[in-house]
Structure formats: C-alpha cells, structure tokens
Design a protein around this motif. Sequence first.
Motif, PDB file in Angstrom:
ATOM      1  N   GLY A  30       0.798  -1.096   0.008  1.00 13.90           N
ATOM      2  CA  GLY A  30      -0.147  -0.244   0.187  1.00 13.90           C
ATOM      3  C   GLY A  30       0.687   0.992   0.062  1.00 13.90           C
ATOM      4  N   ASP A  31       0.541   2.289  -0.191  1.00 20.73           N
ATOM      5  CA  ASP A  31       1.135   3.371   0.090  1.00 20.73           C
ATOM      6  C   ASP A  31       1.618   3.896   1.128  1.00 20.73           C
ATOM      7  OD1 ASP A  31       2.027   6.250  -0.620  1.00 20.73           O
ATOM      8  OD2 ASP A  31       0.647   7.373  -0.961  1.00 20.73           O
ATOM      9  N   LEU A  32       3.123   3.043   1.774  1.00 18.17           N
ATOM     10  CA  LEU A  32       3.058   3.673   2.687  1.00 18.17           C
ATOM     11  C   LEU A  32       3.901   5.050   3.366  1.00 18.17           C
ATOM     12  CD1 LEU A  32       5.972  -0.171   3.211  1.00 18.17           C
ATOM     13  CD2 LEU A  32       2.988   0.376   4.392  1.00 18.17           C
ATOM     14  N   GLN A  33       4.348   4.929   2.495  1.00 22.33           N
ATOM     15  CA  GLN A  33       4.797   6.974   2.161  1.00 22.33           C
ATOM     16  C   GLN A  33       4.570   7.639   2.971  1.00 22.33           C
ATOM     17  OE1 GLN A  33       6.712   8.569  -1.402  1.00 22.33           O
ATOM     18  NE2 GLN A  33       7.289  10.276  -0.265  1.00 22.33           N
ATOM     19  N   ALA A  34       2.255   7.668   2.562  1.00 16.72           N
ATOM     20  CA  ALA A  34       1.509   8.189   2.846  1.00 16.72           C
ATOM     21  C   ALA A  34       1.024   7.942   4.449  1.00 16.72           C
ATOM     22  CB  ALA A  34      -0.043   8.412   2.283  1.00 16.72           C
ATOM     23  N   LEU A  35       1.357   6.174   4.695  1.00 18.90           N
ATOM     24  CA  LEU A  35       0.859   6.707   6.171  1.00 18.90           C
ATOM     25  C   LEU A  35       2.287   7.240   7.426  1.00 18.90           C
ATOM     26  CD1 LEU A  35       0.105   2.771   6.559  1.00 18.90           C
ATOM     27  CD2 LEU A  35      -0.988   4.856   6.423  1.00 18.90           C
ATOM     28  N   ALA A  36       3.899   7.168   6.381  1.00 19.60           N
ATOM     29  CA  ALA A  36       4.322   7.925   6.897  1.00 19.60           C
ATOM     30  C   ALA A  36       4.237   9.513   7.117  1.00 19.60           C
ATOM     31  CB  ALA A  36       5.724   7.687   6.459  1.00 19.60           C
ATOM     32  N   LYS A  37       3.698  10.262   6.251  1.00 25.03           N
ATOM     33  CA  LYS A  37       3.178  11.676   6.059  1.00 25.03           C
ATOM     34  C   LYS A  37       2.330  12.105   7.253  1.00 25.03           C
ATOM     35  CE  LYS A  37       2.074  15.059   2.789  1.00 25.03           C
ATOM     36  NZ  LYS A  37       1.490  15.837   1.704  1.00 25.03           N
ATOM     37  N   ARG A  38       1.203  10.840   7.300  1.00 28.43           N
ATOM     38  CA  ARG A  38      -0.089  10.757   8.814  1.00 28.43           C
ATOM     39  C   ARG A  38       0.821  11.263   9.734  1.00 28.43           C
ATOM     40  NH1 ARG A  38      -5.197   6.981   7.204  1.00 28.43           N
ATOM     41  NH2 ARG A  38      -5.166   7.802   9.315  1.00 28.43           N
TER      42      ARG A  38
END
Length: 408
Positions: A87-95
């Motif tokens: 999945g969009d792991l970068q989006a999770l890190a950004k959140r």
Amino acid sequence: MSSDPWGRVDETGTVYVRTADGEKEVGSWQAGSPQEALAYFERKYEGLVVEISLLERRVKTTDLAPKEALTAIEHLRTTVSEAHAVGDLQALAKRLDELTELVDSRREERKAAKAKQSEEARGAKEQLVVEAEQLAESEQWRSAGERLRALVDTWKGLPRLDRKSDDELWHRFSHARSVFSKRRKAHFASLDAQREEARRTKEKLVAEAQSLSDSTDWGPTAARYRELMADWKAAGRAQREAEEDLWNRFRGAQDVFFAARSEVFAERDTEQRENLERKEELVAEAEKLLPVGDLKAARAQFRSINERWEAVGHVPRDARPRIEARMHAVERALQDSEEAEWRRTNPEVRARAEGLTGQLQAAVDKLRDQIEAARAAGNTAKADKLQSELDGRQALLDAALKGMGEFR
C-alpha cells in the motif's frame, strides 16, 4: 507475474511493495495466486491504516498526554517502516509526521497553558499571602479567623508552583497565620485575666450590695447603690457564665432595698398628701381672718391655727413652698396690722407728730402773711418766690395732718 500500483508478485512468488526509494520485498506467497498474495498484504496495509486512524482520533479527541502520544506514533512509525504490507506506506509515514506535528503543537499549547496557569496560580497565591499578612495584624478576631480559614481552602484548590516558589509563598502564608493565631491567643489570655479581675471586683460589689439590702438609711444607702452601679460598669465584664449570676445577685440586693424604700415612701407619701389636705384647710381658715378687724381676736385665732399647723407634720416637697407662702402671707398681714396699731397708739410718736404739725402750720401762716405784705408793697417777684415756698410747706403740712388722722 501479477502487480498493482503499490506492489507486485514475481514468478517465484516473492511479493514487493513500491516506495519512493524503490521496491521493497515484503514476503513470499506459495499458497495461491498472485492476486491472492497482493490481497493478503493489502489487508495488512489496511490494518495499519486503522491503527493510525485510531491514534489520530485519540490525539484529536482526548487528553492523551503528549509523551504517550509520541511513544505510540514512534511505535507505529517503526511498524510502518518494517511492515510486510502492500500500500501507500509513504502516505502512512506522512500521516504520522503530521500527527507528530499536531502533538508537538498541542504540547507547546499545553506548555503555554500550564505556564499561564502557573503564573495565574502564582498571582493568586501572592494575593492570598498579602491578604493573610494584612489579616495577621487585625483585631477582628472572629471575622479575620474565618477569613484565614477560607484562604487556606482557596490555597488548597490552586495548582502547585515549582517547589521553591511554592515553598516560599507557603512559608509567608503560614507565618501570617501563626502571627494572627499568637496575637489572638495573647488577646484572649489577657481578656480572660481582665474578666477574672472583673469577677473578683464584682464579687466584692455584690457582697456590699447584699450587706446594704436591709438598710433603712434611705438617702445615703441609695446614694451608695448609685456609686456601686458606677463601679460595676467601670469593672468591665466577667466571664459569661459568671456575669449573669453576679448581676442577678447584685440586682437582687438592690431590688430588696428599693422595694422596701418604695413601700416606706408610699406610706409617707400617703401621709404627706393627707397632711397637705389638712394644711390647706388650716390656711383657708387663716385667710378668713383678713382683712383684720379685731386685731386681738385675729391674733388669738391665728395662734390657734398655727399650733394646729405645726402639729400636722410634713407635706409633699413640691407643694411645700406654695402652702407655706399662703400661711406666711396671713402672718405678714397680721404683723402689718400690729405695727400700724402700735404707731397709732404710741404717745411719743403722737407727740412728735403733733409737734411737727404745729411747726409746719406756723411756717405756713407766716409765709401767707409775708406774701400778703409783699403784694401790698407791689413786690410781685418776692410774692411769687414766697408762694413757691408756701406750696412746698403746705404739701408737708397736708401729709402730716393725714398721718395725724391715724392716731384718732
């Protein structure tokens, strides 16, 4: 081989997730199709999404402590970085980065709020200290004591400051309370001593009042009771439990005396009113002797009346001047009549009066002769001067002749 926007499965069953830094192996799949492999690792991703969403909600809607929140974020950050998920792991890190910023912002807000609260608490406690120090010098023992107790309750409800500041302020606050407490204790100790002294003084006053209660020396005793009352007031108050008993005994002794005096005075007043009625009858009888006709008989009757008057006794003090003035008026009238009678019957006085009258008559006759001679000689001025002298002598002669009439 199978793939989607965030991951793929190669021909060996190895599963990869796409990141900004390139692909990353997250696992292998041998039990089914590549689509099933991606679906499995995508569900793991969704699990991470749920965990992060729950943490976001806790941070935004509860009073989660910043330290606890950051610990949870770092745990999820590690979980995400090590996740075997597609999945969009970068989006999770950004959140998680945004959530960290939110927590940091909240921490700064809380820090500022805590600092403001601490400053307000400092100000409030300083005000309490100032008021307590002012109250420490008060002599309004009850109200000041109640206010100090209220200040303690207020103090307990305020947040603590840093240990040093809080201890310094509390020391001043506690010292002010101690000063007030010592002053109040000393005051009431002194008051107790004064009240004990007042009790001893009033015991002596009570003893004297009781010793005088059966006295019949009305005037001096009443005066002494007035002095005792002044001494009582000057002595101050005794202890509450003793004051009422002392007063009842003191007042009771006075009541016995004044009740007896009132009874005696009531009897005396009745007697004096009766005496007044009798003296009014006697003075009316005396006033009937005027005007004096028969002086000898009037004097005898007045003597009888006066003897009965003297035997009557005292009358009320406020009526005494009026009734005695009427009796004295009759007595003076009788004395005037006696003096007139004495002048009328005294031979020496009559002789002097007759001699004076004769001399005045001779002078008048002589002046008349001189006036006639002067007029006959035409000396009008001398006649007028002699006439003026004649008028004066004639007036004296007329007065003397009138006085002679009293001797007939």
